[in-house]
Design a protein around this motif. Sequence first.
Motif, PDB file in Angstrom:
ATOM      1  N   ASP A 159       0.882  -0.989  -0.032  1.00  9.78           N
ATOM      2  CA  ASP A 159       0.217  -0.144   0.015  1.00  9.78           C
ATOM      3  C   ASP A 159       0.861   1.082  -0.109  1.00  9.78           C
ATOM      4  O   ASP A 159       1.804   1.325   0.936  1.00  9.78           O
TER       5      ASP A 159
ATOM      6  N   ILE B  85      -4.589  -6.862  -8.493  1.00 10.55           N
ATOM      7  CA  ILE B  85      -5.729  -5.782  -7.729  1.00 10.55           C
ATOM      8  C   ILE B  85      -5.022  -4.741  -7.470  1.00 10.55           C
ATOM      9  O   ILE B  85      -4.036  -4.558  -6.909  1.00 10.55           O
TER      10      ILE B  85
ATOM     11  N   ASN C  77      -6.222  -1.481  -5.041  1.00 10.51           N
ATOM     12  CA  ASN C  77      -7.019  -1.188  -4.309  1.00 10.51           C
ATOM     13  C   ASN C  77      -6.958   0.445  -3.927  1.00 10.51           C
ATOM     14  O   ASN C  77      -5.916   0.838  -3.701  1.00 10.51           O
ATOM     15  N   ARG C  78      -7.952   1.361  -4.256  1.00  9.99           N
ATOM     16  CA  ARG C  78      -7.995   2.767  -4.128  1.00  9.99           C
ATOM     17  C   ARG C  78      -9.192   3.140  -3.059  1.00  9.99           C
ATOM     18  O   ARG C  78     -10.270   2.510  -3.308  1.00  9.99           O
TER      19      ARG C  78
ATOM     20  N   LEU D 245     -13.471   1.543  -0.226  1.00 13.69           N
ATOM     21  CA  LEU D 245     -12.475   1.459  -1.418  1.00 13.69           C
ATOM     22  C   LEU D 245     -13.174   0.772  -2.693  1.00 13.69           C
ATOM     23  O   LEU D 245     -14.353   0.350  -2.537  1.00 13.69           O
ATOM     24  N   THR D 246     -12.702   1.128  -3.658  1.00 17.27           N
ATOM     25  CA  THR D 246     -12.995   0.689  -5.029  1.00 17.27           C
ATOM     26  C   THR D 246     -11.769   0.059  -5.692  1.00 17.27           C
ATOM     27  O   THR D 246     -10.950   0.470  -6.103  1.00 17.27           O
ATOM     28  N   PRO D 247     -11.860  -1.379  -5.719  1.00 15.64           N
ATOM     29  CA  PRO D 247     -10.717  -2.364  -6.393  1.00 15.64           C
ATOM     30  C   PRO D 247     -10.912  -2.070  -7.890  1.00 15.64           C
ATOM     31  O   PRO D 247     -11.904  -2.177  -8.378  1.00 15.64           O
TER      32      PRO D 247
ATOM     33  N   PHE E 253     -11.137  -6.797   4.648  1.00 17.03           N
ATOM     34  CA  PHE E 253     -11.754  -6.092   3.528  1.00 17.03           C
ATOM     35  C   PHE E 253     -12.880  -7.013   3.223  1.00 17.03           C
ATOM     36  O   PHE E 253     -12.940  -8.195   3.046  1.00 17.03           O
TER      37      PHE E 253
ATOM     38  N   TYR F  83     -15.938  -7.282   0.299  1.00 17.08           N
ATOM     39  CA  TYR F  83     -16.173  -6.736  -1.132  1.00 17.08           C
ATOM     40  C   TYR F  83     -17.886  -7.180  -1.709  1.00 17.08           C
ATOM     41  O   TYR F  83     -18.047  -8.086  -1.396  1.00 17.08           O
TER      42      TYR F  83
END
Length: 149
Positions: free
Chosen positions: A60, A88, A90-91, A109-111, A143, A145
């Motif tokens: 990260d 992946i 991850n943001r 987050l939006t992966p 996490f 999802y």
Amino acid sequence: MSPANCRLKHVFDIEVLFGADRAIFGPLPGGGSQGYTPAIGGTISGPRLSGIVVPHSGADYALVRDDGTIELSAHYLLEADDGTKIYIQNRGYLIRAAPGEAKPSYFRLTPYFRVPAGPHDWLSRTVIVGGGERLTDPDRSLFRYYALV
């Protein structure tokens, strides 16, 4: 169903383990500090995907802003149980609650995925969102999802 009606469906969870080789440096010219936290492994479990976080495959690279917001930007490899490698990115954001506030930290987050054609390529055409929490002993993040359907 109208295109404007959306719902979330749980697809998988990831537990990412972090190493001790953390670094943070700054201040940066535009403000804030740059962080680095290596991902040393982890697991994936859930109804649509299971496997591992490939050890030492990424980190990260978070930006710690002056307002206390942390902009997450994590990159690493996943490996599904069938051996498929999945990239992946991850943001997202981690906003810590102010001292004394009862509300929890905001960790969303939006992966984004890159995956070869095959049984897991649904990841490359599905909008997925997630939430997480940071835990210690051992140092890790959990996490969960959801696919937007």
